[in-house]
Design a protein around this motif. Sequence first.
Motif, PDB file in Angstrom:
ATOM      1  N   ASN A 116       0.811  -1.214   0.000  1.00 15.71           N
ATOM      2  CA  ASN A 116       0.000   0.000   0.000  1.00 15.71           C
ATOM      3  C   ASN A 116       0.847   1.267   0.000  1.00 15.71           C
ATOM      4  O   ASN A 116       2.025   1.249   0.370  1.00 15.71           O
ATOM      5  CB  ASN A 116      -0.903   0.010   1.232  1.00 15.71           C
ATOM      6  CG  ASN A 116      -1.848  -1.161   1.243  1.00 15.71           C
ATOM      7  OD1 ASN A 116      -2.356  -1.584   0.202  1.00 15.71           O
ATOM      8  ND2 ASN A 116      -2.082  -1.716   2.418  1.00 15.71           N
ATOM      9  N   ILE A 117       0.210   2.356  -0.373  1.00 14.66           N
ATOM     10  CA  ILE A 117       0.801   3.691  -0.271  1.00 14.66           C
ATOM     11  C   ILE A 117       0.118   4.386   0.891  1.00 14.66           C
ATOM     12  O   ILE A 117      -1.114   4.399   0.982  1.00 14.66           O
ATOM     13  CB  ILE A 117       0.593   4.499  -1.566  1.00 14.66           C
ATOM     14  CG1 ILE A 117       1.314   3.812  -2.735  1.00 14.66           C
ATOM     15  CG2 ILE A 117       1.076   5.946  -1.383  1.00 14.66           C
ATOM     16  CD1 ILE A 117       0.969   4.396  -4.085  1.00 14.66           C
ATOM     17  N   TRP A 118       0.915   4.956   1.765  1.00  9.07           N
ATOM     18  CA  TRP A 118       0.400   5.625   2.956  1.00  9.07           C
ATOM     19  C   TRP A 118       0.581   7.133   2.826  1.00  9.07           C
ATOM     20  O   TRP A 118       1.692   7.617   2.665  1.00  9.07           O
ATOM     21  CB  TRP A 118       1.134   5.115   4.188  1.00  9.07           C
ATOM     22  CG  TRP A 118       0.775   5.776   5.480  1.00  9.07           C
ATOM     23  CD1 TRP A 118      -0.369   6.449   5.787  1.00  9.07           C
ATOM     24  CD2 TRP A 118       1.574   5.826   6.664  1.00  9.07           C
ATOM     25  NE1 TRP A 118      -0.331   6.912   7.086  1.00  9.07           N
ATOM     26  CE2 TRP A 118       0.864   6.533   7.643  1.00  9.07           C
ATOM     27  CE3 TRP A 118       2.837   5.330   6.979  1.00  9.07           C
ATOM     28  CZ2 TRP A 118       1.372   6.768   8.910  1.00  9.07           C
ATOM     29  CZ3 TRP A 118       3.340   5.562   8.245  1.00  9.07           C
ATOM     30  CH2 TRP A 118       2.597   6.274   9.197  1.00  9.07           C
ATOM     31  N   ILE A 119      -0.518   7.865   2.900  1.00 13.84           N
ATOM     32  CA  ILE A 119      -0.474   9.319   2.992  1.00 13.84           C
ATOM     33  C   ILE A 119      -0.322   9.609   4.485  1.00 13.84           C
ATOM     34  O   ILE A 119      -1.267   9.506   5.249  1.00 13.84           O
ATOM     35  CB  ILE A 119      -1.754   9.982   2.429  1.00 13.84           C
ATOM     36  CG1 ILE A 119      -2.110   9.427   1.051  1.00 13.84           C
ATOM     37  CG2 ILE A 119      -1.586  11.499   2.408  1.00 13.84           C
ATOM     38  CD1 ILE A 119      -1.039   9.504   0.013  1.00 13.84           C
ATOM     39  N   VAL A 120       0.899   9.964   4.903  1.00 18.04           N
ATOM     40  CA  VAL A 120       1.256  10.047   6.322  1.00 18.04           C
ATOM     41  C   VAL A 120       0.616  11.249   7.001  1.00 18.04           C
ATOM     42  O   VAL A 120      -0.008  11.129   8.051  1.00 18.04           O
ATOM     43  CB  VAL A 120       2.786  10.103   6.506  1.00 18.04           C
ATOM     44  CG1 VAL A 120       3.157  10.238   7.962  1.00 18.04           C
ATOM     45  CG2 VAL A 120       3.444   8.889   5.889  1.00 18.04           C
ATOM     46  N   GLY A 121       0.817  12.395   6.449  1.00 14.40           N
ATOM     47  CA  GLY A 121       0.328  13.582   7.129  1.00 14.40           C
ATOM     48  C   GLY A 121       0.131  14.722   6.162  1.00 14.40           C
ATOM     49  O   GLY A 121       0.715  14.754   5.084  1.00 14.40           O
ATOM     50  N   GLY A 122      -0.680  15.629   6.601  1.00 12.06           N
ATOM     51  CA  GLY A 122      -1.011  16.784   5.802  1.00 12.06           C
ATOM     52  C   GLY A 122      -2.422  16.673   5.294  1.00 12.06           C
ATOM     53  O   GLY A 122      -2.680  15.910   4.362  1.00 12.06           O
ATOM     54  N   GLY A 123      -3.332  17.347   5.947  1.00 14.88           N
ATOM     55  CA  GLY A 123      -4.721  17.310   5.524  1.00 14.88           C
ATOM     56  C   GLY A 123      -4.896  17.802   4.100  1.00 14.88           C
ATOM     57  O   GLY A 123      -5.677  17.244   3.326  1.00 14.88           O
ATOM     58  N   ASP A 124      -4.143  18.835   3.738  1.00 14.76           N
ATOM     59  CA  ASP A 124      -4.222  19.359   2.381  1.00 14.76           C
ATOM     60  C   ASP A 124      -3.742  18.314   1.379  1.00 14.76           C
ATOM     61  O   ASP A 124      -4.383  18.087   0.351  1.00 14.76           O
ATOM     62  CB  ASP A 124      -3.404  20.646   2.265  1.00 14.76           C
ATOM     63  CG  ASP A 124      -3.453  21.209   0.851  1.00 14.76           C
ATOM     64  OD1 ASP A 124      -2.410  21.198   0.172  1.00 14.76           O
ATOM     65  OD2 ASP A 124      -4.533  21.648   0.437  1.00 14.76           O
TER      66      ASP A 124
END
Length: 132
Positions: A116-124
């Motif tokens: 998987n690819i994880w979008i770690v942080g940053g709401g934008d």
Amino acid sequence: MKTQYYTATSLDGFIATEDDSLDWLFPLGDVNETSYPSFIAEVGALAMGSATYEWMLRHTDKIADQQTGVPWPYSQPTWVFSTRPLPLVPSADIRLVRGDVRAIHTGMREAAGSKNIWIVGGGDLAGQFYDA
């Protein structure tokens, strides 16, 4: 394989304090007693925004002392989305990028393989991936 946004949040729905701090995460106990180890084992690539990355840079000593024993906790390649140059963590696979997440996502998928690819942080940033 999926692209996912996985983050710790406070009960009132915040992922960081008003000054973009994630310090509230450290006293929460042993990360190995959570779902995180099984989650990260399925991650092949990461994406994060520059504010999250800069917070991690400012806290490499704390991350090493309290979490992983090393200043950069990820073995996976990490794409950091930023419009300005940033320092890199030695021996970490960090790629500074800018622009449309769709074009960059293709390379991330290749690097992640079957994981998987994880979008770690940053709401934008998470919003940009969602919109794409």
